[in-house]
Design a protein around this motif. Structure first.
Motif, PDB file in Angstrom:
ATOM      1  N   GLU A   9       0.830  -1.212   0.000  1.00  0.00           N
ATOM      2  CA  GLU A   9       0.000   0.000   0.000  1.00  0.00           C
ATOM      3  C   GLU A   9       0.861   1.258   0.000  1.00  0.00           C
ATOM      4  O   GLU A   9       0.598   2.204  -0.744  1.00  0.00           O
ATOM      5  N   ALA A  10       1.883   1.268   0.839  1.00  0.00           N
ATOM      6  CA  ALA A  10       2.741   2.449   0.969  1.00  0.00           C
ATOM      7  C   ALA A  10       3.559   2.699  -0.288  1.00  0.00           C
ATOM      8  O   ALA A  10       3.835   3.850  -0.631  1.00  0.00           O
ATOM      9  N   ALA A  11       3.932   1.637  -0.994  1.00  0.00           N
ATOM     10  CA  ALA A  11       4.801   1.771  -2.163  1.00  0.00           C
ATOM     11  C   ALA A  11       4.039   2.041  -3.459  1.00  0.00           C
ATOM     12  O   ALA A  11       4.649   2.465  -4.446  1.00  0.00           O
ATOM     13  N   MET A  12       2.739   1.828  -3.479  1.00  0.00           N
ATOM     14  CA  MET A  12       1.976   1.976  -4.719  1.00  0.00           C
ATOM     15  C   MET A  12       1.876   3.433  -5.150  1.00  0.00           C
ATOM     16  O   MET A  12       1.385   4.278  -4.409  1.00  0.00           O
ATOM     17  N   ALA A  13       2.370   3.694  -6.346  1.00  0.00           N
ATOM     18  CA  ALA A  13       2.236   5.035  -6.925  1.00  0.00           C
ATOM     19  C   ALA A  13       0.859   5.190  -7.555  1.00  0.00           C
ATOM     20  O   ALA A  13       0.273   6.269  -7.535  1.00  0.00           O
ATOM     21  N   ASP A  14       0.343   4.102  -8.110  1.00  0.00           N
ATOM     22  CA  ASP A  14      -0.982   4.105  -8.723  1.00  0.00           C
ATOM     23  C   ASP A  14      -2.031   3.723  -7.686  1.00  0.00           C
ATOM     24  O   ASP A  14      -1.717   3.235  -6.608  1.00  0.00           O
ATOM     25  N   GLU A  15      -3.280   3.910  -8.055  1.00  0.00           N
ATOM     26  CA  GLU A  15      -4.380   3.505  -7.193  1.00  0.00           C
ATOM     27  C   GLU A  15      -4.447   1.985  -7.134  1.00  0.00           C
ATOM     28  O   GLU A  15      -4.298   1.300  -8.147  1.00  0.00           O
ATOM     29  N   ILE A  16      -4.691   1.449  -5.948  1.00  0.00           N
ATOM     30  CA  ILE A  16      -4.895   0.006  -5.811  1.00  0.00           C
ATOM     31  C   ILE A  16      -6.290  -0.290  -6.322  1.00  0.00           C
ATOM     32  O   ILE A  16      -7.269   0.329  -5.888  1.00  0.00           O
ATOM     33  N   ARG A  17      -6.369  -1.215  -7.241  1.00  0.00           N
ATOM     34  CA  ARG A  17      -7.635  -1.520  -7.906  1.00  0.00           C
ATOM     35  C   ARG A  17      -8.577  -2.273  -6.977  1.00  0.00           C
ATOM     36  O   ARG A  17      -8.138  -2.999  -6.087  1.00  0.00           O
ATOM     37  N   SER A  18      -9.865  -2.151  -7.200  1.00  0.00           N
ATOM     38  CA  SER A  18     -10.856  -2.858  -6.390  1.00  0.00           C
ATOM     39  C   SER A  18     -11.534  -3.979  -7.176  1.00  0.00           C
ATOM     40  O   SER A  18     -12.237  -4.787  -6.594  1.00  0.00           O
ATOM     41  N   GLU A  19     -11.313  -4.042  -8.487  1.00  0.00           N
ATOM     42  CA  GLU A  19     -11.862  -5.132  -9.291  1.00  0.00           C
ATOM     43  C   GLU A  19     -10.891  -6.311  -9.210  1.00  0.00           C
ATOM     44  O   GLU A  19      -9.675  -6.128  -9.241  1.00  0.00           O
ATOM     45  N   PRO A  20     -11.399  -7.541  -9.098  1.00  0.00           N
ATOM     46  CA  PRO A  20     -10.537  -8.707  -8.875  1.00  0.00           C
ATOM     47  C   PRO A  20      -9.417  -8.904  -9.896  1.00  0.00           C
ATOM     48  O   PRO A  20      -8.270  -9.133  -9.503  1.00  0.00           O
ATOM     49  N   ALA A  21      -9.702  -8.837 -11.187  1.00  0.00           N
ATOM     50  CA  ALA A  21      -8.668  -9.128 -12.196  1.00  0.00           C
ATOM     51  C   ALA A  21      -7.514  -8.126 -12.161  1.00  0.00           C
ATOM     52  O   ALA A  21      -6.348  -8.538 -12.058  1.00  0.00           O
ATOM     53  N   PRO A  22      -7.771  -6.813 -12.230  1.00  0.00           N
ATOM     54  CA  PRO A  22      -6.640  -5.883 -12.171  1.00  0.00           C
ATOM     55  C   PRO A  22      -5.940  -5.872 -10.802  1.00  0.00           C
ATOM     56  O   PRO A  22      -4.726  -5.688 -10.729  1.00  0.00           O
ATOM     57  N   LEU A  23      -6.691  -6.094  -9.725  1.00  0.00           N
ATOM     58  CA  LEU A  23      -6.093  -6.175  -8.402  1.00  0.00           C
ATOM     59  C   LEU A  23      -5.145  -7.369  -8.322  1.00  0.00           C
ATOM     60  O   LEU A  23      -4.019  -7.249  -7.834  1.00  0.00           O
TER      61      LEU A  23
END
Length: 167
Positions: free
Chosen positions: A67-81
């Motif tokens: 979470e701390a390292a993600m520059a992009d948004e963490i996805r909430s849809e199963p496949a992209p997540l």
């Protein structure tokens, strides 16, 4: 006397260094996942008779780092997540040499094929690879996720980590 099932379930936060997810291991074959408030102690005896143990998962601290390292948004849809989580195992944490996620839309299942784990056999209890995937999915889908790990005899992967949840 516990089952060989692993359920990563959203729980009440007890330690900011871990994700708000606990690993629940049921005692009985037929069980319901306890309420989040019932997962805050080691021994679980839910109001409806659920019994088992709940522990902070090894993947909880890894997920907080993700979470701390993600520059992009963490996805909430199963496949992209699942793709983000698989990529983090290879590129971010370097705990496997390869990880490929396969998610079918709408069926409540993701399978990640992994190869060359630096922490040994992925099928061990709460292995960091399977745990990170279970925690990441449970935290973002806000529902309990069951994991199953199967060793693969041949092919590009050593293990298949299957994560399932109710849709």
């Amino acid at each position: 006397g516990l089952r060989d099932e692993r359920v990563y379930a959203p729980a009440r936060a007890t330690d900011e260094s871990f994700a708000d997810v606990r690993l629940f291991v049921p005692q009985r074959p037929a069980f319901a996942v306890p309420d989040p408030d019932d997962l805050d102690s080691l021994f679980v005896v839910g109001e409806s008779g659920q019994r088992g143990v709940a522990v902070p998962p090894t993947g909880g601290a890894l997920y907080r780092e993700f979470e701390a390292a993600m520059a992009d948004e963490i996805r909430s849809e199963p496949a992209p997540l699942a793709a983000q989580l698989a990529d983090a195992l290879v590129e971010g944490f370097e705990v496997v040499d390869s990880a490929r996620a396969d998610a079918s839309s709408g069926d409540g299942r993701v399978t990640v094929a992994v190869a060359d784990s630096v922490y040994g056999p992925v099928e061990g209890f709460d292995h960091p690879v399977a745990s990170f995937l279970g925690v990441g999915l449970a935290a973002n889908l806000d529902r309990p996720v069951r994991t199953e790990v199967v060793a693969v005899e041949s092919g590009a992967a050593d293990y298949l980590v299957t994560c399932e949840w109710e849709t």
